[in-house]
Design an enzyme around this catalytic site. Structure first.
Site, PDB file in Angstrom:
ATOM      1  CG  HIS A  78      -1.851  -1.192   1.235  1.00 36.73           C
ATOM      2  ND1 HIS A  78      -2.554  -1.563   2.345  1.00 36.73           N
ATOM      3  CD2 HIS A  78      -2.132  -2.134   0.275  1.00 36.73           C
ATOM      4  CE1 HIS A  78      -3.250  -2.663   2.066  1.00 36.73           C
ATOM      5  NE2 HIS A  78      -2.993  -3.033   0.827  1.00 36.73           N
ATOM      6  CG  HIS A 234      -7.623  -2.973  -1.466  1.00 40.30           C
ATOM      7  ND1 HIS A 234      -7.028  -1.963  -0.738  1.00 40.30           N
ATOM      8  CD2 HIS A 234      -6.822  -4.065  -1.309  1.00 40.30           C
ATOM      9  CE1 HIS A 234      -5.944  -2.429  -0.161  1.00 40.30           C
ATOM     10  NE2 HIS A 234      -5.790  -3.704  -0.487  1.00 40.30           N
ATOM     11  CG  ASP A 238      -3.464  -5.059  -2.776  1.00 38.46           C
ATOM     12  OD1 ASP A 238      -2.947  -4.265  -1.974  1.00 38.46           O
ATOM     13  OD2 ASP A 238      -4.276  -5.943  -2.434  1.00 38.46           O
ATOM     14  CG  HIS A 261      -0.142  -9.619  -3.342  1.00 42.25           C
ATOM     15  ND1 HIS A 261       0.077  -8.322  -3.738  1.00 42.25           N
ATOM     16  CD2 HIS A 261      -0.869  -9.547  -2.201  1.00 42.25           C
ATOM     17  CE1 HIS A 261      -0.487  -7.506  -2.870  1.00 42.25           C
ATOM     18  NE2 HIS A 261      -1.076  -8.223  -1.933  1.00 42.25           N
TER      19      HIS A 261
END
Ligand SMILES: [Zn+2]
Length: 303
Positions: A78, A234, A238, A261
């Site tokens: 973040h 969000h 990321d 991720h």
């Protein structure tokens, strides 16, 4: 746009770590041109610096962890996203614990901190990574595709069988206002997963103060959602953090479908490792950066 940037002065904030639940202080320091974004643990001897580069990604389970030898810093994504959005090329991020504080689970407090420090333009030119090939990574029904483009774009699709989430699609491009539309969007999790993780000693700092938590029917946060599609926004936040670990601003169009991720980090590795997948472009004037035709010309000269 053309020149590198750092902070005008050092700034700090404190908060708890999502996984340890311990209090941590983060201080952002100005840094010299061409030094990049680096992390340092001030609670350990030796002042080992960890460049925020995909080569130093140690783990992508739950959050992005960087390491150098035995020294680790977790939950960097973040903060990295906010540094990228403000065009900060060089910064030393000092933490006195193993995690960057989670704060409210979004990038907004980091963006405000950087703005409070002020931004200084440096003499050296920025270097841009220009994608030259299409790269595709698939894993079951998840995928990530990167294509050459004259601007940075990310289109993200998520699809959760949950009444509050469902299918959400969002595209981030040069018209998107990161501060208003992306930075305030919080991380999210499901109550059953949070309970299981806490039983395993993980996410000890996780609470309704730093995440949107969902049971089977609704979001438990009394204040509700910041956007109806806060979840996919969000995911974009990321992903920007993950792509910032390339170490350069990137010119590419990226499509992510239920990625996360791990897949995003794999895509970055493929981009950097496949021969001829990218070129490095150093603009000599603002015009060269703003004129896509000119940029495409220069970029092809590097391939
Ligand atoms: Zn996140």
């Amino acid at each position: 746009m053309k020149n590198q940037k750092t902070l005008k002065q050092a700034v700090s904030l404190s908060g708890i770590g999502l996984h340890s639940g311990k209090r941590v202080t983060l201080t952002l320091h100005p840094a010299r041109a061409n030094s990049g974004i680096r992390f340092v643990r001030t609670d350990l001897p030796g002042s080992v610096e960890i460049p925020a580069n995909v080569r130093n990604v140690h783990s992508t389970t739950l959050a992005t962890t960087l390491s150098s030898g035995d020294v680790k810093v977790s939950t960097v994504e973040h903060l990295m996203s906010a540094l990228w959005a403000l065009g900060i090329d060089n910064c030393l991020c000092a933490v006195d614990g193993e995690e960057v504080p989670i704060l409210d689970g979004s990038a907004a407090p980091f963006a405000q901190l950087i703005q409070k420090a002020g931004i200084k333009t440096q003499r050296s030119s920025r270097r841009f990574l220009v994608a030259q090939k299409t790269i595709e990574i698939r894993s079951g029904d998840k995928w990530a595709i990167l294509k050459p483009s004259r601007e940075f774009k990310i289109k993200y699709t998520i699809d959760f069988p949950h009444p509050v989430i469902g299918k959400q699609v969002f595209e981030f491009n040069s018209q998107t206002n990161f501060f208003k539309e992306i930075a305030p969007c919080r991380t999210f999790g499901f109550l059953k997963d949070v309970e299981r993780m806490q039983a395993m000693g993980l996410a000890l700092g996780g609470s309704l103060q730093n995440a949107v938590v969902l049971d089977d029917h609704s979001a438990l946060n009394p204040e509700g959602l910041r956007f109806e599609n806060e979840f996919v926004r969000h995911k974009i936040l990321d992903a920007i953090g993950d792509f910032s670990l390339i170490g350069y601003p990137i010119l590419a169009e990226i499509e992510l479908h239920r990625a996360g991720h791990e897949l995003q980090t794999k895509l970055v590795h493929e981009l950097l490792e496949q021969p001829g997948a990218f070129s490095i472009f150093v603009p000599e004037s603002e015009e060269e950066l703003e004129n896509p035709f000119c940029l495409a010309q220069t970029a092809s000269a590097f391939s």
